[in-house]
Write a protein that holds these residues in place. Sequence first.
Motif, PDB file in Angstrom:
ATOM      1  N   GLN A 172      42.455  59.873   3.633  1.00 56.05           N
ATOM      2  CA  GLN A 172      40.818  60.479   4.125  1.00 56.05           C
ATOM      3  C   GLN A 172      40.689  59.831   5.163  1.00 56.05           C
ATOM      4  OE1 GLN A 172      38.500  59.613   0.788  1.00 56.05           O
ATOM      5  NE2 GLN A 172      39.602  60.731  -0.684  1.00 56.05           N
ATOM      6  N   LEU A 173      39.878  60.632   6.034  1.00 50.88           N
ATOM      7  CA  LEU A 173      39.020  60.341   7.123  1.00 50.88           C
ATOM      8  C   LEU A 173      37.717  61.025   6.994  1.00 50.88           C
ATOM      9  CD1 LEU A 173      39.854  58.848   9.934  1.00 50.88           C
ATOM     10  CD2 LEU A 173      40.015  60.897  11.100  1.00 50.88           C
ATOM     11  N   ARG A 174      36.629  60.022   7.099  1.00 51.13           N
ATOM     12  CA  ARG A 174      35.286  60.592   6.998  1.00 51.13           C
ATOM     13  C   ARG A 174      34.487  60.040   8.095  1.00 51.13           C
ATOM     14  NH1 ARG A 174      37.927  63.073   3.850  1.00 51.13           N
ATOM     15  NH2 ARG A 174      37.676  62.983   1.467  1.00 51.13           N
ATOM     16  N   PHE A 175      33.690  60.961   8.581  1.00 56.65           N
ATOM     17  CA  PHE A 175      32.680  60.587   9.392  1.00 56.65           C
ATOM     18  C   PHE A 175      31.411  60.569   9.157  1.00 56.65           C
ATOM     19  CE2 PHE A 175      36.325  62.788  11.063  1.00 56.65           C
ATOM     20  CZ  PHE A 175      36.510  62.756  12.514  1.00 56.65           C
ATOM     21  N   GLY A 176      30.611  59.512   8.876  1.00 51.84           N
ATOM     22  CA  GLY A 176      29.139  59.152   8.482  1.00 51.84           C
ATOM     23  C   GLY A 176      28.616  59.537   9.787  1.00 51.84           C
ATOM     24  N   VAL A 177      27.489  60.587   9.715  1.00 49.77           N
ATOM     25  CA  VAL A 177      26.769  60.962  10.908  1.00 49.77           C
ATOM     26  C   VAL A 177      25.274  60.362  10.521  1.00 49.77           C
ATOM     27  CG1 VAL A 177      26.117  62.532  12.694  1.00 49.77           C
ATOM     28  CG2 VAL A 177      28.315  62.612  11.351  1.00 49.77           C
ATOM     29  N   THR A 178      24.962  59.469  11.569  1.00 46.18           N
ATOM     30  CA  THR A 178      23.381  59.177  11.337  1.00 46.18           C
ATOM     31  C   THR A 178      22.439  59.636  12.468  1.00 46.18           C
ATOM     32  OG1 THR A 178      24.158  57.063  10.384  1.00 46.18           O
ATOM     33  CG2 THR A 178      21.844  57.068  11.012  1.00 46.18           C
ATOM     34  N   GLY A 179      21.515  60.108  12.166  1.00 45.45           N
ATOM     35  CA  GLY A 179      20.534  60.497  13.241  1.00 45.45           C
ATOM     36  C   GLY A 179      18.943  60.260  12.896  1.00 45.45           C
ATOM     37  N   ASP A 180      18.398  60.233  14.002  1.00 48.85           N
ATOM     38  CA  ASP A 180      16.913  59.918  14.169  1.00 48.85           C
ATOM     39  C   ASP A 180      16.318  61.126  13.377  1.00 48.85           C
ATOM     40  OD1 ASP A 180      14.188  59.174  14.795  1.00 48.85           O
ATOM     41  OD2 ASP A 180      14.126  61.019  16.013  1.00 48.85           O
ATOM     42  N   TYR A 181      15.340  61.077  12.452  1.00 47.50           N
ATOM     43  CA  TYR A 181      14.845  62.265  11.826  1.00 47.50           C
ATOM     44  C   TYR A 181      14.030  63.284  12.426  1.00 47.50           C
ATOM     45  CZ  TYR A 181      12.924  64.826   7.614  1.00 47.50           C
ATOM     46  OH  TYR A 181      12.406  65.716   6.771  1.00 47.50           O
ATOM     47  N   ASP A 182      13.200  62.751  13.436  1.00 49.91           N
ATOM     48  CA  ASP A 182      12.577  63.853  13.890  1.00 49.91           C
ATOM     49  C   ASP A 182      13.343  64.571  15.257  1.00 49.91           C
ATOM     50  OD1 ASP A 182      10.048  63.202  12.407  1.00 49.91           O
ATOM     51  OD2 ASP A 182       9.883  61.769  13.823  1.00 49.91           O
ATOM     52  N   SER A 183      14.283  63.666  15.660  1.00 49.42           N
ATOM     53  CA  SER A 183      14.841  64.509  16.892  1.00 49.42           C
ATOM     54  C   SER A 183      16.383  65.153  16.384  1.00 49.42           C
ATOM     55  CB  SER A 183      14.841  63.520  17.875  1.00 49.42           C
ATOM     56  OG  SER A 183      15.875  62.554  17.522  1.00 49.42           O
ATOM     57  N   THR A 184      16.644  64.909  15.433  1.00 49.08           N
ATOM     58  CA  THR A 184      17.970  65.349  14.940  1.00 49.08           C
ATOM     59  C   THR A 184      18.052  66.458  13.928  1.00 49.08           C
ATOM     60  OG1 THR A 184      18.731  63.574  13.943  1.00 49.08           O
ATOM     61  CG2 THR A 184      18.984  63.620  16.167  1.00 49.08           C
ATOM     62  N   PRO A 185      17.131  67.646  13.773  1.00 48.69           N
ATOM     63  CA  PRO A 185      17.199  68.376  12.190  1.00 48.69           C
ATOM     64  C   PRO A 185      18.551  69.059  12.321  1.00 48.69           C
ATOM     65  CG  PRO A 185      15.768  69.271  14.288  1.00 48.69           C
ATOM     66  CD  PRO A 185      16.076  68.067  14.684  1.00 48.69           C
ATOM     67  N   ASP A 186      19.229  69.210  13.286  1.00 45.28           N
ATOM     68  CA  ASP A 186      20.481  69.992  13.460  1.00 45.28           C
ATOM     69  C   ASP A 186      21.720  69.159  13.023  1.00 45.28           C
ATOM     70  OD1 ASP A 186      20.079  68.506  15.726  1.00 45.28           O
ATOM     71  OD2 ASP A 186      20.481  70.231  17.143  1.00 45.28           O
ATOM     72  N   LEU A 187      21.581  67.888  12.823  1.00 41.23           N
ATOM     73  CA  LEU A 187      22.701  66.895  12.417  1.00 41.23           C
ATOM     74  C   LEU A 187      23.824  67.630  11.664  1.00 41.23           C
ATOM     75  CD1 LEU A 187      22.820  64.002  13.526  1.00 41.23           C
ATOM     76  CD2 LEU A 187      22.607  63.329  11.073  1.00 41.23           C
ATOM     77  N   HIS A 188      23.364  68.447  10.794  1.00 38.08           N
ATOM     78  CA  HIS A 188      24.520  68.997   9.878  1.00 38.08           C
ATOM     79  C   HIS A 188      25.385  69.863  10.886  1.00 38.08           C
ATOM     80  CE1 HIS A 188      21.603  72.261  10.503  1.00 38.08           C
ATOM     81  NE2 HIS A 188      22.602  73.143  10.123  1.00 38.08           N
ATOM     82  N   LEU A 189      25.027  70.499  11.782  1.00 34.22           N
ATOM     83  CA  LEU A 189      25.744  71.449  12.592  1.00 34.22           C
ATOM     84  C   LEU A 189      26.717  70.524  13.403  1.00 34.22           C
ATOM     85  CD1 LEU A 189      26.052  73.841  14.142  1.00 34.22           C
ATOM     86  CD2 LEU A 189      24.300  73.165  15.933  1.00 34.22           C
ATOM     87  N   LEU A 190      26.360  69.334  13.785  1.00 35.83           N
ATOM     88  CA  LEU A 190      27.447  68.164  14.082  1.00 35.83           C
ATOM     89  C   LEU A 190      28.628  68.227  13.405  1.00 35.83           C
ATOM     90  CD1 LEU A 190      26.666  65.622  16.800  1.00 35.83           C
ATOM     91  CD2 LEU A 190      28.147  65.212  14.932  1.00 35.83           C
TER      92      LEU A 190
END
Length: 467
Positions: free
Chosen positions: A428-446
């Motif tokens: 498996q290869l997993r990408f855990g993506v962390t974002g600032d809550y207010d400025s990255t509402p589109d984190l799922h798109l990444l």
Amino acid sequence: MVATVADPRPGVHLSEWTPTMAVLGPLDSGFMELEDTDRHVSVGIGAIAIVAGSPPSPAELEVELAKRLSVDGRLHQKVHRTPWDLAAPTWVTDPNFDLAHHLRWLALPAPADEDALCDLVAEVMEERLDRDHPLWQCIVVEHLVDDRWAMIVKVHHSMVDGVSGITLFERFCDDPAERPDTAAPNAADPPIDWRGLLMKSLRLPVDVPRFAVQTLRAAVPFALSAVLPAAGSSLNGSIGRQRRYTVARASLPAVREIGAAFGTTVNDVVLAAVAAAFRTVLLKRGEEPTADKLRILTPVSVRAADAKGALDNRVSAMLPLLPIESADPVEQLAMVHDRMVEHKASGEASAANSFLALARWLPFASIAWTVRLASRYPQRGISGLATNVPGPRRRLHLYGQEVLEILAYAPIAMRVRISIAILSYGDQLRFGVTGDYDSTPDLHLLAERIEETIDQLLQRARDTVPS
């Protein structure tokens, strides 16, 4: 998977003069300063294990975990700081250690799915660890959908980097005979080589200045890349206290197949997928993905194989520009490969590591205040972080249950609004993506675009194979 560099220090080997007491190194203590300077920052890193079946009872977990804490005395130590930072912080044994301070039990609301788990991970990881106690926690998450549970191992970044952090997680797992070794057991102190110490002392006035000049000359390009502003984008800016977290998934054999087809490394393929994802996010935000817009911090391990289990930070870094200007994933992969080869050849990571070695010789107060000033400086040169850590190859078990997946969490700080922690586990290869809550509402798109890009690259790789 993570890049490594050999000991880069020319002439004098400053590691021979590193104090043997439990002192935090410049990078370890730097993570403490990041938190002290910015009230919005929490620099805990995490491993999130998704486990089959049901968790043990709280009593069973406490008994078993107490046994496993013997793997490293650091788990019983807290940080002691001197007034006015006259000396570097040290690790000292917590005389009031209580395992209950480090265990939490949580449950997800219905439907207890992955979205709910990711929200919980973000909430848990945005909380700072208590400096009055050893800087780690185990959080058990009950009642995941599909008859699963999770354990989040959260550790302060001053205590571990990615490699030592995942090694610590392995030590918490079952099969103690197969757990990674701890640091070599303490042997009897060898006789002191007074003649050798005298010769080294006599060489220091010559060797250390020479080393300092060589280090500074090599580190200047790296420092300029970090300090000079890149083209402005919404990827860089102030961050709040709350976080978002999401996950992208890929097959490690598929990524290796892509690398073999195009003559690149696994890390190149990972960064190409990250570049494509950031390009998509910028375009969706109405921003032009120009060639000078995305410089990313990529940590590089300088940890020797025999120090895999040492709980500290042994990383350097590179600062490549990702090719977000290209719309073709194969072209992006070729460009990433060429740029990473160039960065490695330049000695950038070695220079950064040498700079950290040199910092051990400076008064700690000067280091602390430098980090504080740098933390307050509104840096605009770095717009993201991507760290790639090789995880366990064998299947793991926690309290008799199989570990199905391991996800990683990397914090954000210093105006970098998105970090990506890439971790392998078996195939498996997993990408855990962390974002600032207010400025990255589109984190799922990444995350979605990372998966799509790897699928596209795999198809293109297979199209290149003669039928």
